[in-house]
Design a protein around this motif. Structure first.
Motif, PDB file in Angstrom:
ATOM      1  N   ALA A  87       0.818  -1.224   0.000  1.00  0.00           N
ATOM      2  CA  ALA A  87       0.000   0.000   0.000  1.00  0.00           C
ATOM      3  C   ALA A  87       0.846   1.265   0.000  1.00  0.00           C
ATOM      4  CB  ALA A  87      -0.940  -0.010   1.199  1.00  0.00           C
ATOM      5  N   TRP A  88       1.924   1.308   0.791  1.00  0.00           N
ATOM      6  CA  TRP A  88       2.752   2.513   0.849  1.00  0.00           C
ATOM      7  C   TRP A  88       3.410   2.793  -0.497  1.00  0.00           C
ATOM      8  CZ3 TRP A  88       7.862   2.445  -0.354  1.00  0.00           C
ATOM      9  CH2 TRP A  88       8.519   1.203  -0.341  1.00  0.00           C
ATOM     10  N   MET A  89       3.787   1.729  -1.233  1.00  0.00           N
ATOM     11  CA  MET A  89       4.436   1.920  -2.527  1.00  0.00           C
ATOM     12  C   MET A  89       3.415   2.377  -3.579  1.00  0.00           C
ATOM     13  SD  MET A  89       6.802  -0.651  -4.792  1.00  0.00           S
ATOM     14  CE  MET A  89       8.243  -0.578  -3.766  1.00  0.00           C
ATOM     15  N   LYS A  90       2.211   1.831  -3.503  1.00  0.00           N
ATOM     16  CA  LYS A  90       1.152   2.285  -4.418  1.00  0.00           C
ATOM     17  C   LYS A  90       0.900   3.771  -4.221  1.00  0.00           C
ATOM     18  CE  LYS A  90      -1.448  -2.013  -4.867  1.00  0.00           C
ATOM     19  NZ  LYS A  90      -2.710  -2.695  -4.557  1.00  0.00           N
ATOM     20  N   ARG A  91       0.833   4.173  -2.963  1.00  0.00           N
ATOM     21  CA  ARG A  91       0.598   5.588  -2.647  1.00  0.00           C
ATOM     22  C   ARG A  91       1.743   6.450  -3.180  1.00  0.00           C
ATOM     23  NH1 ARG A  91      -2.713   6.851   2.161  1.00  0.00           N
ATOM     24  NH2 ARG A  91      -2.950   9.092   2.059  1.00  0.00           N
ATOM     25  N   ALA A  92       2.970   5.994  -2.996  1.00  0.00           N
ATOM     26  CA  ALA A  92       4.136   6.736  -3.485  1.00  0.00           C
ATOM     27  C   ALA A  92       4.117   6.843  -5.008  1.00  0.00           C
ATOM     28  CB  ALA A  92       5.430   6.061  -3.008  1.00  0.00           C
ATOM     29  N   VAL A  93       3.740   5.771  -5.686  1.00  0.00           N
ATOM     30  CA  VAL A  93       3.645   5.783  -7.155  1.00  0.00           C
ATOM     31  C   VAL A  93       2.596   6.795  -7.595  1.00  0.00           C
ATOM     32  CG1 VAL A  93       2.890   4.417  -9.145  1.00  0.00           C
ATOM     33  CG2 VAL A  93       4.537   3.461  -7.546  1.00  0.00           C
ATOM     34  N   GLU A  94       1.450   6.804  -6.935  1.00  0.00           N
ATOM     35  CA  GLU A  94       0.374   7.732  -7.297  1.00  0.00           C
ATOM     36  C   GLU A  94       0.799   9.188  -7.097  1.00  0.00           C
ATOM     37  OE1 GLU A  94      -2.264   6.897  -8.911  1.00  0.00           O
ATOM     38  OE2 GLU A  94      -2.099   4.737  -8.627  1.00  0.00           O
ATOM     39  N   VAL A  95       1.469   9.462  -5.984  1.00  0.00           N
ATOM     40  CA  VAL A  95       1.922  10.827  -5.714  1.00  0.00           C
ATOM     41  C   VAL A  95       2.975  11.246  -6.734  1.00  0.00           C
ATOM     42  CG1 VAL A  95       3.149  12.294  -4.053  1.00  0.00           C
ATOM     43  CG2 VAL A  95       1.344  10.744  -3.265  1.00  0.00           C
ATOM     44  N   GLY A 153      -3.560  16.441 -12.207  1.00  0.00           N
ATOM     45  CA  GLY A 153      -2.367  15.724 -11.741  1.00  0.00           C
ATOM     46  C   GLY A 153      -1.990  16.147 -10.332  1.00  0.00           C
ATOM     47  N   LEU A 154      -2.052  17.451 -10.080  1.00  0.00           N
ATOM     48  CA  LEU A 154      -1.754  17.965  -8.740  1.00  0.00           C
ATOM     49  C   LEU A 154      -2.796  17.483  -7.729  1.00  0.00           C
ATOM     50  CD1 LEU A 154       0.048  19.737  -6.980  1.00  0.00           C
ATOM     51  CD2 LEU A 154      -1.385  21.685  -7.638  1.00  0.00           C
ATOM     52  N   CYS A 155      -4.060  17.531  -8.116  1.00  0.00           N
ATOM     53  CA  CYS A 155      -5.130  17.034  -7.227  1.00  0.00           C
ATOM     54  C   CYS A 155      -4.932  15.551  -6.921  1.00  0.00           C
ATOM     55  CB  CYS A 155      -6.498  17.251  -7.863  1.00  0.00           C
ATOM     56  SG  CYS A 155      -7.002  18.986  -7.928  1.00  0.00           S
ATOM     57  N   HIS A 156      -4.566  14.797  -7.948  1.00  0.00           N
ATOM     58  CA  HIS A 156      -4.330  13.358  -7.786  1.00  0.00           C
ATOM     59  C   HIS A 156      -3.212  13.128  -6.763  1.00  0.00           C
ATOM     60  CE1 HIS A 156      -4.457   9.188  -9.238  1.00  0.00           C
ATOM     61  NE2 HIS A 156      -3.147   9.209  -9.145  1.00  0.00           N
ATOM     62  N   ALA A 157      -2.120  13.873  -6.903  1.00  0.00           N
ATOM     63  CA  ALA A 157      -0.995  13.734  -5.970  1.00  0.00           C
ATOM     64  C   ALA A 157      -1.405  14.133  -4.558  1.00  0.00           C
ATOM     65  CB  ALA A 157       0.182  14.577  -6.445  1.00  0.00           C
ATOM     66  N   LEU A 158      -2.130  15.234  -4.432  1.00  0.00           N
ATOM     67  CA  LEU A 158      -2.558  15.690  -3.105  1.00  0.00           C
ATOM     68  C   LEU A 158      -3.505  14.694  -2.441  1.00  0.00           C
ATOM     69  CD1 LEU A 158      -3.102  19.496  -3.774  1.00  0.00           C
ATOM     70  CD2 LEU A 158      -1.384  18.451  -2.270  1.00  0.00           C
TER      71      LEU A 158
END
Length: 172
Positions: A87-95, A153-158
Motif C-alpha cells: 500500500a505505501w508503494m502504491k501511494r508513493a507511485v500515485e503521488v 495531476g496535482l489534485c491526484h498527488a494531493l
C-alpha cells in the motif's frame, strides 16, 4: 487541511465539468459523422467545413478527456506490477506520477502559448476553400486542456499524499 480539500474539490469540479463537455461533444461528433456519411453516400453532397468540423470536435474530446480520465481513475497503469505493490508503494507511485504529470502538463502549457498566440495574431483559419475560419480558437484549447491536466495531476498527488479520500468525485 479543510481549505486544501476545498481547493481540490473545486479543481476536480472544473475537470468534471469539462469532462461532461467532452462527453457531450462525443454525441455531437457522432451526429456530424453520421450526417456527413449520409450526405455523401445518399445525396452525393458534402462540404469541406463539415469534414473539418469532425476533427475540430475530436480536439476537445481528447484535450478535456485526458484530465477527466485521471479524475475517474481510468488512467493507464501497468496493473500486473502495481497490484503486487504494498500500500505505501502504491501511494508513493500515485503521488510521484501525479506530480510528474502536473509538471509535464505545465510544460506543455508553456510550450503551447506562443503557438496559440501566433495563430491568434494571424487570425488563422482553414487553408481549404469552404473550410472553417476560426482555427485559432480551436488551438486555444491546447493550453486549456493541458492546464486542466496539470490541475488534475496535482489534485491526484494531493489526494494520495495528504487527503483522506484518494479518488475523485466520480468514483464514490
Amino acid at each position: 487541511m479543510i481549505a486544501l480539500e476545498r481547493l481540490v474539490e473545486a479543481l476536480e469540479g472544473a475537470v468534471a465539468l469539462f469532462g461532461r463537455l467532452a462527453a457531450l461533444t462525443c454525441i455531437v461528433l457522432v451526429l456530424v459523422v453520421a450526417g456527413n456519411v449520409l450526405a455523401r453516400y445518399f445525396f452525393s453532397a458534402g462540404a469541406i467545413w463539415l469534414q473539418e468540423l469532425e476533427w475540430h470536435l475530436i480536439s476537445p474530446i481528447a484535450l478535456f478527456g485526458m484530465s477527466y480520465a485521471l479524475l475517474a481513475g481510468e488512467q493507464v497503469r501497468v496493473d500486473v506490477l502495481y497490484e503486487r505493490f504494498p500500500a505505501w508503494m502504491k501511494r508513493a507511485v500515485e503521488v510521484l506520477t501525479g506530480l510528474l504529470l502536473a509538471l509535464f502538463a505545465t510544460w506543455m502549457v508553456k510550450l503551447s502559448i506562443p503557438f496559440v498566440a501566433q495563430s491568434w495574431r494571424l487570425g488563422e483559419g482553414s487553408p481549404n476553400p469552404g473550410g472553417l475560419p476560426f482555427r485559432f480558437a480551436l488551438k486555444s484549447l491546447i493550453p486549456l486542456g493541458f492546464a486542466l491536466l496539470a490541475a488534475q495531476g496535482l489534485c491526484h498527488a494531493l489526494r494520495h499524499a495528504v487527503l483522506t479520500r484518494p479518488q475523485g468525485p466520480t468514483k464514490r
